[in-house]
Design a protein around this motif. Structure first.
Motif, mmCIF file in Angstrom:
data_model
loop_
_atom_site.group_PDB
_atom_site.id
_atom_site.type_symbol
_atom_site.label_atom_id
_atom_site.label_comp_id
_atom_site.label_asym_id
_atom_site.label_seq_id
_atom_site.Cartn_x
_atom_site.Cartn_y
_atom_site.Cartn_z
ATOM 1 N N CYS A 273 -8.699 1.257 1.060
ATOM 2 C CA CYS A 273 -8.319 0.939 -0.331
ATOM 3 C C CYS A 273 -9.321 1.429 -1.342
ATOM 4 O O CYS A 273 -10.359 1.553 -1.436
ATOM 5 C CB CYS A 273 -8.152 -0.581 -0.495
ATOM 6 N N TYR B 271 0.828 -1.200 0.000
ATOM 7 C CA TYR B 271 0.000 0.000 0.000
ATOM 8 C C TYR B 271 0.869 1.260 0.000
ATOM 9 O O TYR B 271 0.586 2.225 -0.691
ATOM 10 C CB TYR B 271 -0.920 -0.021 1.219
ATOM 11 N N TYR C 149 -1.727 -1.176 -5.095
ATOM 12 C CA TYR C 149 -2.960 -1.145 -4.318
ATOM 13 C C TYR C 149 -3.776 -2.420 -4.496
ATOM 14 O O TYR C 149 -4.460 -2.852 -3.569
ATOM 15 C CB TYR C 149 -3.801 0.081 -4.677
#
Length: 159
Positions: free
Chosen positions: A159, A125, A134
């Protein structure tokens, strides 16, 4: 009785009871002594318990270097691999080594360990030591949330 006969497995099991306070009053000092004896006899599971004592300062003075040495000698497990990864990621008692952190987090993931999934997902991330990804991060956080890991829920939401 097994402890009196020098049986490492018995020492380790009794130590775990004292460590967790199961059936006996929680006593980190007794647990540490039992884990130390079993570890000295070469019990690889006891290495991990003893490492936890040093890592968290339970029954022993916090010592990340000793914890790392013992985790590396311990029987590989999801918890131990995650702990090793964390120690390397944050340089606790050792220089930061993101590649080793990734390696050990991945081993934890392979065991199905939700904290390892979160920690490895966070590296993807943030792009810390790996190319930012991602999708990979989300995949790891989703796996951890499917295991009912509360931290993973927050990551999935990000996310």
């Amino acid at each position: 009785k097994g402890v009196n006969f020098g049986h490492a497995f018995s020492m380790n099991n009794l130590g775990a009871l004292y460590y967790n306070g199961e059936g006996v009053q929680k006593d980190y000092n007794k647990a540490f002594e039992l884990f130390k004896k079993a570890s000295d006899l070469g019990d690889t599971t006891a290495h991990g318990w003893l490492a936890d004592c040093y890592y968290y300062g339970n029954g022993a003075k916090k010592d990340y270097q000793k914890a790392l040495q013992l985790y590396l000698k311990a029987k590989s497990s999801s918890h131990n691999e995650n702990q090793i990864g964390y120690i390397y990621e944050y340089g606790l008692g050792t220089p930061i080594d993101i590649n080793k952190a990734i390696e050990h987090y991945q081993k934890g993931v392979d065991f199905g360990d939700a904290p390892s999934m979160n920690n490895l997902g966070a590296l993807y991330y943030k792009g810390k030591g790996v190319q930012k990804d991602y999708n990979k991060a989300f995949e790891l956080f989703k796996k951890a949330s499917d295991l009912d890991n509360k931290t993973a829920y927050a990551w999935v939401a990000d996310c």
